[in-house]
Write an enzyme that holds these catalytic residues in place. Structure first.
Site, PDB file in Angstrom:
ATOM      1  N   GLU A  74      12.551  23.093 -32.507  1.00 18.38           N
ATOM      2  CA  GLU A  74      12.527  21.651 -32.781  1.00 18.38           C
ATOM      3  C   GLU A  74      11.112  21.152 -33.111  1.00 18.38           C
ATOM      4  OE1 GLU A  74      15.093  20.254 -33.411  1.00 18.38           O
ATOM      5  OE2 GLU A  74      16.731  20.664 -32.021  1.00 18.38           O
ATOM      6  N   HIS A  93      11.971  16.376 -25.154  1.00 15.65           N
ATOM      7  CA  HIS A  93      13.345  16.424 -25.648  1.00 15.65           C
ATOM      8  C   HIS A  93      14.210  17.164 -24.632  1.00 15.65           C
ATOM      9  CE1 HIS A  93      16.940  17.208 -27.775  1.00 15.65           C
ATOM     10  NE2 HIS A  93      16.701  18.489 -27.927  1.00 15.65           N
TER      11      HIS A  93
HETATM   12 ZN   LIG Z   1      18.191  19.863 -28.204  1.00 16.74          ZN
END
Ligand SMILES: [Zn+2]
Length: 207
Positions: A74, A93
């Site tokens: 990510e 996150h």
């Molecule tokens: Zn995730």
């Protein structure tokens, strides 16, 4: 600005806390901090946070180049945030269950529900669904993160940012609590009293 050794320890500590507070399970979630104008420290790909060591953390530049290790998949989402928000020094996150349930249901959060969040977090918007680990996630938050410190990722999880890791982590917990209270209050409101006819029969001594 904390030194690099302190930041590395903080990343490991908050990674563990994500699991301990049940904001993630297994290898879910990711964290990053800005360690310079164009340099960042990021959690690695595929390592459960409860096993994370300081030497596992990955240093990346804005192009995603690293000297060693593989950053979280990510990272493009983190990079977009740092580009749009010079004030942000940490990104968190996670996949907390209540807030993720709201995201899966296609609902944003109304911070006005609680006095604690009304001013700080009046709204947690919902980004459109995007495939995790792709540039689509970065694109999905671009129009939201400039004006919001917390965003629900469509069908996915939660993203929070802050001036340091402690702030981004605390905001993640706040979003999760807001989602929990939202859903529990709705559940509580649906609880009706016993049907009057049934009650009359019960009071009449039947069955
Ligand atoms: Zn995730």
């Amino acid at each position: 600005m904390p030194n690099l050794v302190v930041l590395r320890r903080e990343l490991v500590r908050y990674g563990r806390l994500l699991g301990e507070r049940r904001l993630i399970v297994a290898a879910e979630g990711n964290l990053s901090v800005r360690i310079g104008g164009h340099a960042f420290l990021v959690t690695p790909s595929g390592v459960p946070k409860d096993r994370l060591r300081v030497q596992d953390l990955v240093e990346v530049d804005t192009r995603g180049r690293t000297a060693r290790g593989r950053p979280t998949s990510e990272w493009p989402m983190h990079r977009v945030i740092y580009g749009l928000r010079p004030d942000v020094r940490a990104v968190c996150h996670a996949h907390p269950a209540w807030a993720t349930a709201m995201a899966v249901a296609g609902r944003e959060l109304d911070g006005g529900l609680l006095t604690e969040t009304a001013a700080q977090l009046p709204r947690v918007p919902l980004a459109v669904r995007a495939e995790p680990g792709t540039e689509q996630v970065a694109a999905s938050i671009t129009g939201l993160i400039a004006d919001h410190d917390a965003v629900l990722l469509g069908d996915h999880g939660v993203l929070t940012v802050g001036p340091d890791l402690a702030s981004a982590f605390a905001l993640m917990e706040t979003v999760e609590r807001l989602a929990q209270v939202t859903l529990l209050s709705e559940f509580a409101a649906t609880g009706g009293s016993v049907d009057p006819d049934v009650l009359a029969r019960l009071m009449g001594g039947g069955a």
